[in-house]
Scaffold this active site. Structure first.
Site, PDB file in Angstrom:
ATOM      1  N   GLU A  50     -17.368  18.769 -35.298  1.00 37.07           N
ATOM      2  CA  GLU A  50     -15.929  18.812 -35.037  1.00 37.07           C
ATOM      3  C   GLU A  50     -15.477  20.261 -35.128  1.00 37.07           C
ATOM      4  OE1 GLU A  50     -13.363  16.522 -37.658  1.00 37.07           O
ATOM      5  OE2 GLU A  50     -11.723  16.771 -36.227  1.00 37.07           O
ATOM      6  N   CYS A 244     -10.967  13.810 -36.415  1.00 34.92           N
ATOM      7  CA  CYS A 244      -9.525  13.681 -36.132  1.00 34.92           C
ATOM      8  C   CYS A 244      -9.097  14.473 -34.910  1.00 34.92           C
ATOM      9  CB  CYS A 244      -8.715  14.143 -37.335  1.00 34.92           C
ATOM     10  SG  CYS A 244      -8.904  13.071 -38.748  1.00 34.92           S
ATOM     11  N   ASN A 375     -11.412   7.374 -33.318  1.00 38.46           N
ATOM     12  CA  ASN A 375     -12.088   7.942 -34.493  1.00 38.46           C
ATOM     13  C   ASN A 375     -11.769   7.094 -35.709  1.00 38.46           C
ATOM     14  OD1 ASN A 375     -13.463   9.827 -36.194  1.00 38.46           O
ATOM     15  ND2 ASN A 375     -11.491  10.687 -36.732  1.00 38.46           N
ATOM     16  N   GLU A 376     -10.944   7.613 -36.608  1.00 36.26           N
ATOM     17  CA  GLU A 376     -10.647   6.860 -37.838  1.00 36.26           C
ATOM     18  C   GLU A 376      -9.391   6.030 -37.633  1.00 36.26           C
ATOM     19  OE1 GLU A 376     -10.278   9.546 -41.134  1.00 36.26           O
ATOM     20  OE2 GLU A 376     -12.341   9.224 -41.732  1.00 36.26           O
TER      21      GLU A 376
HETATM   22  O1  AHR Z   1     -14.655  15.502 -41.422  1.00 40.47           O
HETATM   23  C1  AHR Z   1     -13.319  15.849 -41.520  1.00 40.47           C
HETATM   24  C2  AHR Z   1     -12.388  14.694 -41.168  1.00 40.47           C
HETATM   25  O2  AHR Z   1     -12.585  13.630 -42.039  1.00 40.47           O
HETATM   26  C3  AHR Z   1     -12.600  14.086 -39.826  1.00 40.47           C
HETATM   27  O3  AHR Z   1     -11.958  14.790 -38.834  1.00 40.47           O
HETATM   28  C4  AHR Z   1     -12.016  12.722 -39.978  1.00 40.47           C
HETATM   29  O4  AHR Z   1     -12.612  11.789 -39.134  1.00 40.47           O
HETATM   30  C5  AHR Z   1     -12.167  12.422 -41.446  1.00 40.47           C
HETATM   31  O5  AHR Z   1     -10.978  12.040 -42.001  1.00 40.47           O
END
Ligand code: AHR
Length: 657
Positions: A50, A244, A375-376
């Site tokens: 990321e 994220c 993602n989350e």
């Molecule tokens: O790894 C950092 C963040 O942690 C990522 O962007 C997210 O998916 C999680 O909350």
């Protein structure tokens, strides 16, 4: 120590690998080499990438100029406008949003006297290496009857010139100009002067400086030392672009893969969502230029032998931020992005998107098999959108395996709802995340023992032990965290029939530009280092083997008895037995590994150990405190006897007869 001596010591029941004599009671571990419990997927240990902590811009993307196209919130951020010696002039930012909405700004440099121009500070400076060639390029357009020459200089912190070149832009239309020059010194924080000489006016955009030496020496490519670290992990997959960042703080700030490919001056820059996320680590100069875009991600995955795993936005912005939702009747463009991406990656060159891939230099398909939907995410709103994506993708591409979110936590109501619902829908792969204390990792080594063997596969998609607590800027990549991850991973491996993929997160962090800690690999402008956690990941990955076999103590799995954790695999390619053993106790552990169900063991093998007596030990740019040490070991009578050091992670490899 020769093998004969090792063998004598081993048989005497004293010590072997660590040269330490200890009279502790020997524990007998039994491995059944003929009792295969699960196959280890080639994807098992992979990478989570990321653009957080300056991982891409200012990190692995080797561009040295910050804000090269004048698109940051403050258009001249990263630049200082001034004169050289005696000189006069101005620099104006010009807006051409209507004409070029994806690259709306450039500058006009007017030189009215002498030499005048601007200096770029780089990303916390520019890392320059003596003797290396650097490629400067710029898009330029002379104003009518102007003949402004460009003088380019790399300077160290005292202003000493350490490399220079000249360009003579000769066109009144936009044209790219390139020049190469050699650096005469190594400097961690150099800066770049771009001077205009001769009176007149010139338009400038995409002012860029790259080292000639990049990963695979691709022009405008990636930092070789950082990609090498990824290559050395021998990863099974590369997840990108996050995290994220996929979701964005709001929907306009989400990652859009179609805007990340093709000519770099047409890739629309946006603010990086981590820019202002943490008040304690504000990074106001953090933007995404997408120089590292989807084409580069696919090619990097291919280079390092990893399966590509793109994660796409499913019509939801980050639920920790705005949580903006795309109405259900307006999801089509999002869905189309997903379908088009599969065609881009796999389609024949007769298709629209397959042709684009070929035009970008890669006619061969990328063999995409995995994709993440969101993602989350969490809640009913995710499920509603997930169902639309699942149906559309599976009906057009039934071979695709989809990664689905079970939320940001490994337990609790969000997790329980998604876990139950997605299992009900027979989801392919569930993406579990855990940023927890080291103790959680030890306590959860049996987490997957009772998971439904016929249900979805598990992707431990983001995890890292937190030395303080999740979100704390004081978290350290210390040995205690790394060792607890190693212990937990015996549980992933033991359950490889359910757990098919795992990745530590986040991956990269610039020592001066980070927002989140802990991270797997740290770097400055010139150097990088693997944390103890990096070496844990690497040891698992390079020793993943092919088939899980049982290792027991008194007929029980080894899940923390006296601080011991263990798993065992066969490597069908090399005909070896591989045992992973973590001694989390502060005393040495005398072990006897008895291997059954084999014709015998070769007399010698190896043990690779990560160890420190200090649980707070960390690695740094100046050297590793914890790194793998390999030694020979001896076997006798289908038995390996070892005295395993306190606080150690050992990987034992022995060939079977
Ligand atoms: O790894 C950092 C963040 O942690 C990522 O962007 C997210 O998916 C999680 O909350």
């Amino acid at each position: 120590m020769n093998n004969r001596l090792l063998l004598l010591l081993a048989l005497a029941g004293s010590t072997t690998a660590f040269g330490q004599v200890k009279q502790a009671k020997t524990k007998v571990y039994v491995i059944k080499a003929d009792s295969i419990k699960a196959h280890v997927q080639p994807t098992m240990y992979g990478i989570f990438f990321e653009d957080i902590n300056m991982a891409a811009d200012g990190g692995v993307y080797a561009e040295l100029v910050k804000n090269r196209s004048f698109e940051f919130g403050d258009n001249l951020m990263g630049w200082t406008v001034h004169q050289q010696n005696v000189g006069k002039g101005t620099v104006k930012v010009i807006d051409r949003t209507t004409e070029r909405p994806e690259n709306p700004h450039f500058i006009t440099l007017d030189v009215t006297e002498g030499t005048y121009g601007l200096t770029n500070e780089g990303f916390r400076g520019m890392g320059i290496k003596q003797g290396e060639n650097y490629s400067f390029s710029v898009l330029a357009r002379q104003h009518a009857s102007s003949k402004v020459k460009l003088l380019v200089e790399l300077v160290d912190t005292k202003g000493t010139v350490i490399g220079h070149a000249e360009l003579n832009p000769d066109d009144t239309n936009w044209k790219r100009y390139n020049v190469k020059f050699k650096a005469t010194a190594t400097v961690e924080k150099a800066s770049l002067n771009v001077w205009g000489k001769h009176t007149g006016s010139i338009d400038l955009d995409m002012i860029s400086l790259f080292p000639e030496h990049t990963w695979r020496n691709r022009p405008g490519g990636l930092r070789a030392d950082l990609v090498q670290k990824l290559y050395d992990l021998k990863p099974g997959f590369l997840r990108f672009p996050g995290g994220c960042i996929v979701e964005g703080r709001d929907l306009t700030n989400r990652y859009q893969w179609k805007k990340s490919i093709g000519d770099i001056d047409k890739r629309e820059n946006i603010i990086n969502r981590w820019n202002t996320e943490f008040k304690h680590r504000l990074t106001t100069d953090y933007y995404q230029t997408f120089g590292l875009g989807f084409m580069e991600y696919f090619m990097t995955a291919e280079d390092i032998g990893a399966d590509p795993l793109p994660i796409l936005n499913c019509g939801m912005a980050c639920q920790f931020n705005t949580g903006q939702l795309v109405p259900m009747d307006q999801l089509d463009p999002y869905l189309q992005d997903a379908l088009d991406l599969i065609e881009f990656a796999n389609g024949s060159t007769d298709t629209k998107w397959g042709k684009l891939r070929a035009d970008l230099g890669h006619p061969k398909p990328f063999n995409l098999k995995l994709m993440g939907v969101g993602n989350e995410q969490w809640g009913e709103q995710y499920i509603e959108r997930w169902k639309v994506f699942e149906k559309a993708i599976k009906s057009k591409y039934p071979y695709m395996k989809l990664v689905s979110s079970v939320g940001p936590d490994p337990d609790g109501s969000k997790f329980d709802f998604l876990n139950a619902t997605l299992r009900g829908f027979h989801a392919d792969i569930l993406d579990e995340h855990y940023y927890r204390a080291p103790k959680w990792f030890l306590d959860n080594v049996k987490r997957y023992d009772n998971y439904d063997r016929k249900g979805p596969k598990i992707f431990a998609g983001e995890y890292a032990a937190q030395s303080v607590n999740g979100g704390s800027p004081d978290n350290k990549n210390n040995w205690q965290c790394a060792m607890s991850e190693a212990a937990f991973m015996t549980g992933l491996e033991r359950n490889a029939d359910v757990v098919n993929m795992a990745s530590y997160a986040p991956l990269f962090a610039h020592v001066e530009g980070w927002q989140w800690t802990p991270d797997l690999i740290w770097f400055d402008n010139l150097r990088s280092y693997g944390t103890p956690n990096y070496y844990v990941q690497q040891q698992y990955s390079v020793n993943k083997g092919t088939d899980v076999v049982p290792i027991t103590l008194n007929n029980e799995t080894v899940t923390g008895q006296d601080g011991a954790f263990a798993s065992a695999v066969l490597d069908g390619r090399t005909h070896e037995l591989v045992i992973k053993f973590i001694n989390t106790a502060k005393t040495a552990h005398q072990a006897s590994f008895v291997v059954k169900g084999t014709k015998g063991l070769k007399p010698a093998g190896t043990v690779t150990t990560l160890q420190s007596d200090n649980l707070d030990a960390i690695n740094s740019l100046t050297g590793d405190t914890v790194s793998p040490k390999k030694q020979s070991i001896a076997t006798a009578n289908n038995t390996i006897k070892l005295n395993l050091k306190p606080y150690s992670f050992s990987v034992i490899r022995v060939k079977l007869n």
